[in-house]
Write an enzyme that holds these catalytic residues in place. Structure first.
Site, PDB file in Angstrom:
ATOM      1  N   ARG A   1     128.800 103.557  32.432  1.00 11.22           N
ATOM      2  CA  ARG A   1     129.747 103.805  31.331  1.00 11.22           C
ATOM      3  C   ARG A   1     129.198 104.882  30.384  1.00 11.22           C
ATOM      4  NH1 ARG A   1     129.639 103.532  25.394  1.00 11.22           N
ATOM      5  NH2 ARG A   1     131.718 102.984  24.696  1.00 11.22           N
TER       6      ARG A   1
ATOM      7  N   THR B   1     124.951 103.958  17.120  1.00 15.80           N
ATOM      8  CA  THR B   1     125.072 105.422  17.147  1.00 15.80           C
ATOM      9  C   THR B   1     124.615 106.022  15.829  1.00 15.80           C
ATOM     10  OG1 THR B   1     127.062 105.160  18.480  1.00 15.80           O
ATOM     11  CG2 THR B   1     126.712 107.326  17.514  1.00 15.80           C
TER      12      THR B   1
HETATM   13  N1  GLY Z   1     130.233 105.364  19.875  1.00 12.94           N
HETATM   14  C1  GLY Z   1     129.252 105.028  20.803  1.00 12.94           C
HETATM   15  C2  GLY Z   1     129.764 104.513  22.064  1.00 12.94           C
HETATM   16  O1  GLY Z   1     130.845 103.953  22.119  1.00 12.94           O
HETATM   17  O2  GLY Z   1     129.061 104.635  23.050  1.00 12.94           O
END
Ligand code: GLY
Length: 343
Positions: A230, A202
Site C-alpha cells: 500500500r 506523517t
Molecule cells: N497520509 C499518510 C498516509 O496515508 O500514508
C-alpha cells in the site's frame, strides 16, 4: 511510560505553552521582512522546524531546510514517521516520502524498506535520475548505490507491541468501514485515540527562504497495518505535497486514500492561484472531499497546511485535533487548525 503517540500531542503543546505563552488559533501572516519561515504538520513539527531554521536563518535554501527538518522526525523515537513507525500487516515498516523545490523539480520514493531517511533518497531521485519516483526494491537498490546504509529492519519496541496487539485480530478493512470495524480490527491510521488525540504517521514541511523561494517535503511510514504494498498520499506529488513558487505550497496529512481521491495538495494550490487565502483554500479542499465522499468518510482525519508566496499561512482539517508548528524570526509556536466538524 507514556504511550508514544499520546506523548506527541500532549507534551509538545504543554512545553510550547510554557516556553512561548498561549497556543494560538488564528493563522498568522508574516510580512516579507519576517522571512524566512517554516511550517510543519503536527506538534512534532516543532523539533523539525528547529533543524530547518538552522538552515534558513543562515540564508540557506528552502529545499535544504525542508530536507534537514523532516530528517529529525525520521530519526525520532518519539514519532511514527520513519523506521520507528508501525509496520504493514506482514510486519515490515515501509516508507514513503517526497520533496519539491521552487523550480518544479521533485523526487519521491514509496514502499521503501530499511532505509532511515527516505526524504533524502527522494531528493537524490530528484537530483540524480531522469525520474520523479522510485518504489520498492528499486528504490532501495538506488538508495544503497547512493551510499545510504541498510538498516536492520527490526521493529521498534513500540511498533512491535502495537503489531502484536493488532495481530490478535489482524483483519484489514477499507478505511470507510473503519467506523464500524475499528474496535474489531484495530486502527488504520490516522485514527482517534480514546483520549481524543489523533494518531498520526506523517510530517509535512513547507519553507519560504530569504530569497522568497518555496520548497516542501513530506515523509511517513504510512497507515499502520496497511496491506503490503500500500502507498498513501505522502510520496505522490500533487496529493501529499505540491509547490508552485508563483503561488504557494501545500502539504497534507491524514488518510492518504481520501487525499489522493481529490489530489488534495494540488487542489489547495490551485485554489490559492484563484485568489483565495491559504486557509480558505484548505477549507475549500476539505469541502470538496466532504461533497465527493459524503457518508463514506467514516471516522478518518484529513488535514491540509498551506503557505502562499507572501508568507501567509493557513490550514484546515476535516475533524478537530490537527495542529501545526510555525517557526519564523519572531515566533515559534504550535497552532490549532480549524476544522469542518468544529473545534
Ligand atoms: N497520509 C499518510 C498516509 O496515508 O500514508
Amino acid at each position: 511510560m507514556l504511550n508514544r503517540r499520546k506523548f506527541i500531542s500532549g507534551s509538545a503543546l504543554g512545553s510550547v505553552g510554557l516556553l512561548m505563552g498561549k497556543e494560538l488559533r488564528s493563522a498568522p501572516r508574516l510580512a516579507a521582512p519576517d522571512l524566512p519561515l517554516v511550517v510543519s504538520t503536527w506538534d512534532v513539527g516543532m523539533d523539525a522546524n528547529r533543524a530547518a531554521w538552522d538552515v534558513l536563518s543562515q540564508g540557506g535554501r528552502a529545499l535544504d531546510a525542508v530536507e534537514q527538518g523532516v530528517r529529525v522526525t525520521e530519526d525520532s523515537l518519539n514519532c511514527c514517521v520513519g523506521l520507528g513507525g508501525n509496520p504493514d500487516r506482514d510486519g515490515f515498516v515501509t516508507l514513503d516520502a517526497c520533496i519539491m523545490d521552487e523550480q518544479g523539480n521533485c523526487g519521491s520514493v514509496a514502499f521503501l524498506e530499511r532505509i532511515k531517511h527516505p526524504v533524502s533518497v527522494a531528493r537524490r531521485v530528484m537530483e540524480k535520475t531522469p525520474h520523479v519516483m522510485l518504489v520498492g526494491s528499486g528504490a532501495q537498490q538506488f538508495a544503497l548505490a547512493e551510499g545510504f546504509p541498510l538498516e536492520s529492519g527490526i521493529l521498534s519496541e513500540d511498533a512491535q507491541r502495537a503489531y502484536q496487539q493488532w495481530l490478535e485480530k489482524s483483519n484489514y478493512t477499507p478505511p470507510e468501514k473503519n467506523i464500524e470495524n475499528k474496535k474489531q480490527h484495530g486502527p488504520f491510521a490516522p485514527t482517534r485515540l480514546a483520549s481524543g488525540e489523533w494518531n498520526h504517521d506523517t510530517i509535512g514541511m513547507l519553507a519560504l527562504d530569504q530569497k522568497g523561494n518555496l520548497s516542501g517535503s513530506c515523509t511517513t511510514s504510512g497507515a499502520g497495518f496497511k496491506m503490503r504494498g500500500r502507498v498513501g498520499d505522502s510520496p505522490l506529488i500533487g496529493s501529499g505535497l505540491f509547490v508552485d513558487n508563483e503561488v504557494g505550497a501545500c502539504v497534507a496529512t491524514g488518510q492518504g486514500e481520501e487525499i489522493i481521491r481529490i489530489a488534495g495538495s494540488h487542489l489547495v494550490v490551485e485554489f490559492m492561484r484563484s485568489g483565495l487565502s491559504p486557509e480558505q483554500s484548505c477549507k475549500k479542499a476539505i469541502e470538496r472531499l466532504v461533497q465527493c465522499r459524503k457518508d463514506k468518510l467514516g471516522d478518518v482525519q484529513v488535514c491540509f497546511l498551506a503557505i502562499d508566496r507572501s508568507g501567509a499561512i493557513g490550514s484546515f482539517a476535516l475533524r478537530p485535533g490537527f495542529t501545526y508548528a510555525v517557526r519564523a524570526r519572531h515566533e515559534e509556536k504550535i497552532y490549532k487548525s480549524a476544522s469542518w466538524f468544529g473545534n
